[in-house]
Scaffold this motif. Sequence first.
Motif, PDB file in Angstrom:
ATOM      1  N   ARG A  37       0.836  -1.216   0.000  1.00 18.63           N
ATOM      2  CA  ARG A  37       0.000   0.000   0.000  1.00 18.63           C
ATOM      3  C   ARG A  37       0.865   1.258   0.000  1.00 18.63           C
ATOM      4  O   ARG A  37       0.562   2.223  -0.700  1.00 18.63           O
ATOM      5  N   ARG A  38       1.966   1.249   0.769  1.00 20.58           N
ATOM      6  CA  ARG A  38       2.865   2.408   0.782  1.00 20.58           C
ATOM      7  C   ARG A  38       3.512   2.612  -0.579  1.00 20.58           C
ATOM      8  O   ARG A  38       3.628   3.734  -1.068  1.00 20.58           O
ATOM      9  N   ALA A  39       3.943   1.516  -1.202  1.00 16.36           N
ATOM     10  CA  ALA A  39       4.576   1.609  -2.519  1.00 16.36           C
ATOM     11  C   ALA A  39       3.580   2.119  -3.560  1.00 16.36           C
ATOM     12  O   ALA A  39       3.926   2.959  -4.397  1.00 16.36           O
ATOM     13  N   ALA A  40       2.360   1.628  -3.501  1.00 11.80           N
ATOM     14  CA  ALA A  40       1.336   2.084  -4.446  1.00 11.80           C
ATOM     15  C   ALA A  40       1.048   3.572  -4.249  1.00 11.80           C
ATOM     16  O   ALA A  40       0.880   4.315  -5.229  1.00 11.80           O
ATOM     17  N   ALA A  41       1.014   4.023  -3.009  1.00 11.07           N
ATOM     18  CA  ALA A  41       0.785   5.449  -2.736  1.00 11.07           C
ATOM     19  C   ALA A  41       1.926   6.286  -3.306  1.00 11.07           C
ATOM     20  O   ALA A  41       1.694   7.367  -3.870  1.00 11.07           O
ATOM     21  N   TRP A  42       3.168   5.797  -3.196  1.00 14.52           N
ATOM     22  CA  TRP A  42       4.293   6.535  -3.774  1.00 14.52           C
ATOM     23  C   TRP A  42       4.170   6.617  -5.295  1.00 14.52           C
ATOM     24  O   TRP A  42       4.383   7.672  -5.878  1.00 14.52           O
ATOM     25  N   VAL A  43       3.826   5.508  -5.927  1.00 14.50           N
ATOM     26  CA  VAL A  43       3.683   5.510  -7.389  1.00 14.50           C
ATOM     27  C   VAL A  43       2.601   6.514  -7.806  1.00 14.50           C
ATOM     28  O   VAL A  43       2.777   7.269  -8.753  1.00 14.50           O
ATOM     29  N   ARG A  44       1.504   6.537  -7.061  1.00 15.37           N
ATOM     30  CA  ARG A  44       0.436   7.493  -7.375  1.00 15.37           C
ATOM     31  C   ARG A  44       0.879   8.947  -7.168  1.00 15.37           C
ATOM     32  O   ARG A  44       0.339   9.847  -7.773  1.00 15.37           O
ATOM     33  N   SER A  45       1.881   9.157  -6.309  1.00 15.10           N
ATOM     34  CA  SER A  45       2.341  10.515  -6.027  1.00 15.10           C
ATOM     35  C   SER A  45       3.348  11.032  -7.047  1.00 15.10           C
ATOM     36  O   SER A  45       3.721  12.209  -6.999  1.00 15.10           O
ATOM     37  N   LEU A  46       3.806  10.184  -7.946  1.00 14.70           N
ATOM     38  CA  LEU A  46       4.769  10.619  -8.952  1.00 14.70           C
ATOM     39  C   LEU A  46       4.162  11.709  -9.828  1.00 14.70           C
ATOM     40  O   LEU A  46       2.944  11.734 -10.040  1.00 14.70           O
ATOM     41  N   VAL A  55       0.776   6.196 -21.031  1.00 17.18           N
ATOM     42  CA  VAL A  55       1.687   5.710 -19.999  1.00 17.18           C
ATOM     43  C   VAL A  55       1.431   6.436 -18.680  1.00 17.18           C
ATOM     44  O   VAL A  55       1.506   5.832 -17.605  1.00 17.18           O
ATOM     45  N   GLY A  56       1.120   7.718 -18.746  1.00 17.57           N
ATOM     46  CA  GLY A  56       0.833   8.476 -17.534  1.00 17.57           C
ATOM     47  C   GLY A  56      -0.375   7.924 -16.795  1.00 17.57           C
ATOM     48  O   GLY A  56      -0.352   7.774 -15.562  1.00 17.57           O
ATOM     49  N   ALA A  57      -1.414   7.611 -17.534  1.00 15.02           N
ATOM     50  CA  ALA A  57      -2.613   7.028 -16.918  1.00 15.02           C
ATOM     51  C   ALA A  57      -2.309   5.645 -16.349  1.00 15.02           C
ATOM     52  O   ALA A  57      -2.790   5.280 -15.274  1.00 15.02           O
ATOM     53  N   TRP A  58      -1.499   4.867 -17.055  1.00 14.10           N
ATOM     54  CA  TRP A  58      -1.129   3.529 -16.594  1.00 14.10           C
ATOM     55  C   TRP A  58      -0.335   3.619 -15.291  1.00 14.10           C
ATOM     56  O   TRP A  58      -0.583   2.863 -14.356  1.00 14.10           O
ATOM     57  N   LEU A  59       0.619   4.561 -15.236  1.00 16.50           N
ATOM     58  CA  LEU A  59       1.431   4.722 -14.022  1.00 16.50           C
ATOM     59  C   LEU A  59       0.603   5.202 -12.838  1.00 16.50           C
ATOM     60  O   LEU A  59       0.909   4.883 -11.696  1.00 16.50           O
TER      61      LEU A  59
END
Length: 177
Positions: A37-46, A55-59
């Motif tokens: 969950r923490r890793a997913a939150a970081w990816v969403r914060s990019l 690619v932006g929507a995928w990330l």
Amino acid sequence: MTLLPLPVPAGPADDAPPYEPWEGQAAALAAAGAAGRRAAAWVRSLPAPPLRVPVGAWLAGELPAAIETAMGSLDPEECDCMAPDGRAVEGTGGVDAATMSTLAAVPVVLAEAGWLAPDQQARLLAVASAVTGAVRLIAQDPGTAILHGLLARLCAVLDHAARPDGPAWCSVPPNLD
């Protein structure tokens, strides 16, 4: 020469002893889910790309969902095993093929994510690798992964790679002269 298959063992398929969790399994899997969950939150914060690109929507959507799903779905009962007919069955670690496919696409997709800093791209690769490694570890040897802390080590790598961006996390302290 005639080959005859060996007979299937007698008795119902549920003759196997009931599954017994390893000591610390619930805590290890809960920690893995939290790291995901923490890793997913970081990816969403990019940062988002300057222009709308697929690619932006995928990330921002599919990748963090796959990270959360994989780390939250780890299941030691879904490990490598032998089928009743003697065939080796590759375990899934509790994670479906579509989720693993999304994680496997990260190295290819990053070539199109030029708006991200090289550090962010390298950390995305590390996140995808750690998640994929955790799934394979649980699928191939869940007892060792849980009892000897290997899953916890991968979660530490995941947490380090998915740390928040910013000067507080720089390895070189800023020059305050």
